[in-house]
Design a protein around this motif. Structure first.
Motif, mmCIF file in Angstrom:
data_model
loop_
_atom_site.group_PDB
_atom_site.id
_atom_site.type_symbol
_atom_site.label_atom_id
_atom_site.label_comp_id
_atom_site.label_asym_id
_atom_site.label_seq_id
_atom_site.Cartn_x
_atom_site.Cartn_y
_atom_site.Cartn_z
ATOM 1 N N GLN A 136 -1.221 6.182 -10.742
ATOM 2 C CA GLN A 136 0.218 6.152 -10.974
ATOM 3 C C GLN A 136 0.995 6.961 -9.943
ATOM 4 O O GLN A 136 2.201 6.769 -9.784
ATOM 5 N N THR A 137 0.329 7.898 -9.286
ATOM 6 C CA THR A 137 0.992 8.782 -8.322
ATOM 7 C C THR A 137 0.239 8.765 -6.987
ATOM 8 O O THR A 137 -0.382 9.758 -6.601
ATOM 9 N N PRO A 138 0.264 7.653 -6.276
ATOM 10 C CA PRO A 138 -0.556 7.533 -5.067
ATOM 11 C C PRO A 138 -0.215 8.548 -3.979
ATOM 12 O O PRO A 138 -1.115 9.070 -3.311
ATOM 13 N N GLU A 139 1.065 8.832 -3.792
ATOM 14 C CA GLU A 139 1.425 9.764 -2.718
ATOM 15 C C GLU A 139 0.948 11.181 -3.016
ATOM 16 O O GLU A 139 0.431 11.869 -2.143
ATOM 17 N N TRP A 140 1.108 11.596 -4.250
ATOM 18 C CA TRP A 140 0.643 12.928 -4.643
ATOM 19 C C TRP A 140 -0.858 13.059 -4.435
ATOM 20 O O TRP A 140 -1.351 14.039 -3.875
ATOM 21 N N LYS A 141 -1.612 12.041 -4.856
ATOM 22 C CA LYS A 141 -3.069 12.120 -4.744
ATOM 23 C C LYS A 141 -3.535 12.039 -3.293
ATOM 24 O O LYS A 141 -4.477 12.716 -2.896
ATOM 25 N N ALA A 142 -2.877 11.212 -2.496
ATOM 26 C CA ALA A 142 -3.237 11.140 -1.083
ATOM 27 C C ALA A 142 -3.003 12.488 -0.410
ATOM 28 O O ALA A 142 -3.799 12.939 0.427
ATOM 29 N N GLY A 143 -1.917 13.153 -0.785
ATOM 30 C CA GLY A 143 -1.636 14.473 -0.228
ATOM 31 C C GLY A 143 -2.677 15.494 -0.639
ATOM 32 O O GLY A 143 -3.091 16.348 0.169
ATOM 33 N N LEU A 144 -3.149 15.428 -1.890
ATOM 34 C CA LEU A 144 -4.176 16.358 -2.355
ATOM 35 C C LEU A 144 -5.510 16.111 -1.655
ATOM 36 O O LEU A 144 -6.232 17.055 -1.317
ATOM 37 N N VAL A 145 -5.842 14.847 -1.455
ATOM 38 C CA VAL A 145 -7.078 14.525 -0.733
ATOM 39 C C VAL A 145 -6.988 15.051 0.699
ATOM 40 O O VAL A 145 -7.955 15.599 1.250
ATOM 41 N N SER A 146 -5.834 14.902 1.309
ATOM 42 C CA SER A 146 -5.623 15.418 2.659
ATOM 43 C C SER A 146 -5.876 16.922 2.700
ATOM 44 O O SER A 146 -6.547 17.437 3.609
ATOM 45 N N ILE A 159 0.848 -1.188 0.000
ATOM 46 C CA ILE A 159 0.000 0.000 0.000
ATOM 47 C C ILE A 159 0.885 1.241 0.000
ATOM 48 O O ILE A 159 2.102 1.159 0.142
ATOM 49 N N LEU A 160 0.280 2.407 -0.143
ATOM 50 C CA LEU A 160 1.023 3.653 -0.038
ATOM 51 C C LEU A 160 1.476 3.853 1.398
ATOM 52 O O LEU A 160 0.701 3.706 2.332
ATOM 53 N N ASP A 161 2.741 4.180 1.568
ATOM 54 C CA ASP A 161 3.279 4.484 2.892
ATOM 55 C C ASP A 161 4.047 5.792 2.787
ATOM 56 O O ASP A 161 5.228 5.816 2.464
ATOM 57 N N THR A 162 3.370 6.891 3.044
ATOM 58 C CA THR A 162 3.992 8.200 2.900
ATOM 59 C C THR A 162 5.027 8.477 3.986
ATOM 60 O O THR A 162 5.831 9.395 3.846
ATOM 61 N N GLU A 163 5.002 7.707 5.061
ATOM 62 C CA GLU A 163 5.983 7.903 6.122
ATOM 63 C C GLU A 163 7.353 7.374 5.729
ATOM 64 O O GLU A 163 8.375 7.898 6.175
ATOM 65 N N ASN A 164 7.390 6.342 4.925
ATOM 66 C CA ASN A 164 8.637 5.623 4.738
ATOM 67 C C ASN A 164 9.122 5.491 3.302
ATOM 68 O O ASN A 164 10.195 4.942 3.075
ATOM 69 N N TYR A 165 8.341 5.950 2.328
ATOM 70 C CA TYR A 165 8.743 5.785 0.936
ATOM 71 C C TYR A 165 8.904 7.109 0.228
ATOM 72 O O TYR A 165 8.227 8.084 0.546
ATOM 73 N N THR A 166 9.775 7.098 -0.729
ATOM 74 C CA THR A 166 9.773 8.134 -1.749
ATOM 75 C C THR A 166 9.623 7.436 -3.091
ATOM 76 O O THR A 166 9.902 6.258 -3.240
ATOM 77 N N PRO A 181 -5.759 15.126 8.415
ATOM 78 C CA PRO A 181 -4.331 14.823 8.602
ATOM 79 C C PRO A 181 -3.875 13.728 7.654
ATOM 80 O O PRO A 181 -4.624 12.800 7.337
ATOM 81 N N GLN A 182 -2.623 13.820 7.234
ATOM 82 C CA GLN A 182 -2.069 12.854 6.294
ATOM 83 C C GLN A 182 -2.160 11.429 6.822
ATOM 84 O O GLN A 182 -2.397 10.484 6.059
#
Length: 746
Positions: free
Chosen positions: A389-399, A105-112, A405-406
């Motif tokens: 294709q860009t899960p972290e970007w979209k999760a940040g926009l939804v936040s 899954i998306l893990d914004t804490e630990n991935y780039t 909170p993220q």
């Protein structure tokens, strides 16, 4: 110049947990150096009950020796869900048949870079993935050596079995608990295999999802559903630049299965002020949403809504864009991207000057799986699932959009049924989140094919003007100008070939701001430029009366990347693919009824040469064969590589020959495949592929073979018909291609 990137993992970024009470070891790893050492898996009595959210991605070794590798990157059909675990398994030294792969899954804490785009996943993950597998192997060997009371150097490993000098053996499952107690080695110092010792890398491996794909198991976003989920069909502006005035949903509300009809848009508009990069890719208008018990019911009810729209700005047409781009080439205020020498002086002194203009149309992405996404917004969390294709970007926009909170955003990725850049932007993700937030129920937004074509983020229309000066039989000046719809540099790369090969060289770009949303399309920056430049090179060679292949080789001899760090390609690697393509295609040795066109190109860090064979059948030129030579460094999975290469070539053939999306009054003329022309099976040429074998680190493969195809075909068609083509799609020039009117579609 080497394009290899030295991506390594820090010792602290390689994390593991203590022995599991149920037996087994979980070794976590950060693929791109973003792992936080404090994040450690909690011990558990059952492997199946591990909370995988605590990991970016990880290796799971059970006491029976089975290995599960979690893959964090989106799988768009490019094969990373198979090839990335292959790299880990190679260095871990386990049998590939014993490896199980699951999507992380998306893990914004630990991935780039949890991204599918730019053909960069393998390139950027290469070193990190190898170190991950090698470090785990070293820990397991050390545990076995301690058990035997011998030095680890006396042990060898093959397919998950450790053997000492006395011939005794232990499986990985026998020592996982002991290994978990050892100190993690310095990842930059772990021993990595020599390519000559590879057992998995370089061998064909079936797609890890193939059984599920062919048996119809749930994999894709369209398959995902939960209890109580509603289906959403969204009524969007019919033309770009329009906004909603009013709507009548009285009939739609009475239709079967309809649960509710709402209006959205306010929260999304609020996001525009926070993220202009995203807002430029979507409409800011209010939209009407039908919520129903099934997709069909929602889509049919949407058709029953009567809406009034107004034009905020002048509606646009394809003809208007063509006029604007021509005017920009003549009078635009250009930005200079690279300037070597003095082109003005060189052109003034030239004996001959060649100048040509090339035109490309808008293109939709035509993904097999239409846009869709699931959202379930509750007070506790925002659960998002689907193809992106860009899960972290979209999760940040939804936040940002929902002011949540993220850490409350949980993003799960499904397999993607085609992306090609369209799923970089994720407007459908934002719609799903806003709808679910409004109704506080799980919902899945589903596009129809017409929605997909009408509300796209298209490849922009572009015009190139290329000018070259010749003095004393040598190319002394080269000027490339680009005029693009919306952001410039959509198709322009200033440091690719022939940069560095011509003393006086300049690249300029200018853009026009349009209501029509545009963005990345497969092989962005190069998908049309390769055709324009390589077609121009052929015509330049004809004017100079020199050999087309030798002219390219002579230019490459002048490139000195060691003296110019801006140069991104390797002239030596480029010359090799050229020479192999000449040999393997039978260049210049074909029967008189076979007409050939040649192209060499560099993009996405890979070097490619392609030769197209065209024959005349029933008075029409037909593309019969493409010979493709690729240098992408070490090939992880050859069968997967061939799929990517052939798919890219055919995509390039189809869109250069047939692809065009025209606009009238701000609306696409084609709304489905009955009017949008794609390559047909009977029109697909044979593709013969040759891979250059070397030990360079892997480079891109999902996109590099698409751009050269159009140029190879154009040059072959010139040989067959005597006519040069300056505009795509080629099918729209029947007088040049001698194609009967009955075959022209749209």
């Amino acid at each position: 110049m080497s394009t290899n990137k030295n991506k390594t993992l820090s010792r602290r970024a390689f994390m593991r947990n203590t022995s599991l009470a149920g037996g087994g070891l979980v070794i976590g790893f950060n693929l791109f150096q973003a792992c936080k050492p404090k994040v450690v898996a909690e011990p558990t009595i059952d492997l199946a009950s591990l909370d995988y959210n605590d990991f970016n991605a990880f290796i799971k070794i059970a006491d029976n020796g089975a290995v599960t590798i979690f893959s964090p990157n989106p799988e768009v059909g490019q094969g990373v869900k198979t090839s990335m675990p292959m790299i880990i398994a190679e260095e871990l030294d386990v049998a590939w048949k014993d490896v199980y792969v699951e999507q992380g899954i998306l893990d914004t804490e630990n991935y780039t870079r949890q991204v599918a785009g730019g053909s960069q996943s393998i390139r950027f993950g290469w070193d990190a993935l190898r170190q991950t597998g090698a470090a785990a192997k070293q820990m397991l060997v050390s545990a076995a050596a301690a058990k035997w009371g011998v030095d680890p150097s006396e042990c060898s490993v093959s397919e998950g079995v450790i053997t000492n000098a006395a011939g005794e053996t232990l499986g990985y499952g026998d020592v996982v608990n002991e290994a978990s107690l050892l100190e993690v080695p310095d990842l930059e110092e772990v021993a990595l295999k020599s390519p000559k010792d590879y057992k998995i890398i370089g061998k064909d491996a079936s797609n890890v999802d193939i059984d599920k794909i062919i048996t119809g198991k749930s994999l894709y976003g369209m398959d995902y559903k939960t209890e109580g989920m509603l289906y959403a069909a969204v009524l969007r502006p019919p033309g770009f630049g329009q906004t909603l005035v009013s709507y009548d949903d009285s009939k739609a509300k009475t239709m079967p299965g309809v649960v509710d009809i709402i209006k959205i848009g306010e929260k999304l508009r609020g996001l525009f002020e926070k993220d202009q990069g995203f807002s430029s890719k979507i409409s800011s208008s209010d939209k009407v949403v039908v919520l129903a018990e099934s997709t069909w019911q929602a889509l049919k009810a949407k058709e029953a809504i009567v809406a009034e729209w107004k034009d905020d700005t002048t509606m646009e047409s394809t003809e208007k864009h063509e006029e604007i781009l021509t005017d920009l080439l003549d009078n635009g205020k250009f930005e200079t991207r690279r300037s070597d020498g003095n082109i003005k002086t060189a052109f003034a002194q030239a004996d001959q000057i060649l100048e040509r203009t090339y035109e490309s149309p808008f293109l939709p992405h035509s993904c097999m799986e239409p846009m869709n996404f699931y959202a379930n917004v509750t007070n506790e969390k925002v659960h998002l699932v689907g193809p992106i294709q860009t899960p972290e970007w979209k999760a940040g926009l939804v936040s940002q959009m929902l002011d949540r909170p993220q850490e409350e955003i949980l993003m799960e990725m499904t397999r993607i049924g085609g992306g090609f850049g369209r799923r970089l932007y994720g407007d459908f993700v934002m719609e799903a989140a806003e709808i679910s937030d409004a109704i506080r129920k799980p919902v899945k937004v589903v596009y129809s094919r017409e929605d997909d074509m009408n509300a796209g983020v298209y490849r922009p229309a572009i015009k190139y003007r290329i000018k070259a000066g010749i003095k004393d039989g040598k190319i002394t000046a080269y000027h490339l100008k680009e005029a693009a719809i919306n952001d410039n540099m959509y198709g322009l790369i200033p440091n690719f070939f022939p940069a560095g090969a011509i003393e006086n060289y300049q690249v300029d770009s200018v853009a026009y701001d349009s209501n029509i949303t545009t963005g990345a399309w497969r092989a962005p920056y190069t998908n049309f430029l390769a055709y324009a430049e390589q077609s121009f090179f052929d015509e330049l060679a004809e004017l100079m009366e020199v050999d087309k292949i030798q002219m390219r080789l002579d230019l490459l001899d002048k490139v000195k990347p060691e003296e110019d760090e801006r140069i991104q390609y390797s002239p030596e690697r480029m010359k090799e693919v050229i020479n192999v393509a000449v040999e393997k295609s039978g260049w210049g040795t074909k029967p008189s009824n076979v007409y050939q066109g040649f192209v060499n190109y560099y993009c996405h860090n890979s070097h490619v040469a392609e030769v197209a064979d065209v024959e005349i059948e029933n008075g029409e030129p037909v593309v019969k064969k493409i010979t493709c030579v690729v240098d992408c460094g070490i090939v992880i999975n050859p069968v997967g590589a061939l799929n990517q290469i052939e798919g890219g070539v055919l995509d390039g053939v189809g869109h250069s020959m047939y692809g065009e999306l025209a606009f009238a009054d701000g609306k696409p003329v084609a709304t489905n495949f009955d009017r949008y022309r794609l390559l047909r099976m009977r029109e697909a040429p044979e593709v013969v592929t040759y891979l250059i074998e070397n030990e360079h680190s892997p480079t891109g493969l999902g996109e590099p073979t698409l751009p050269p195809a159009g140029g190879a075909i154009a040059n072959a068609l010139k040989a067959a018909t005597g006519n040069r083509l300056y505009k795509q799609p080629f099918i729209n020039t029947p007088e040049l291609l001698k194609i009967p009117e009955k075959e022209i579609i749209g």
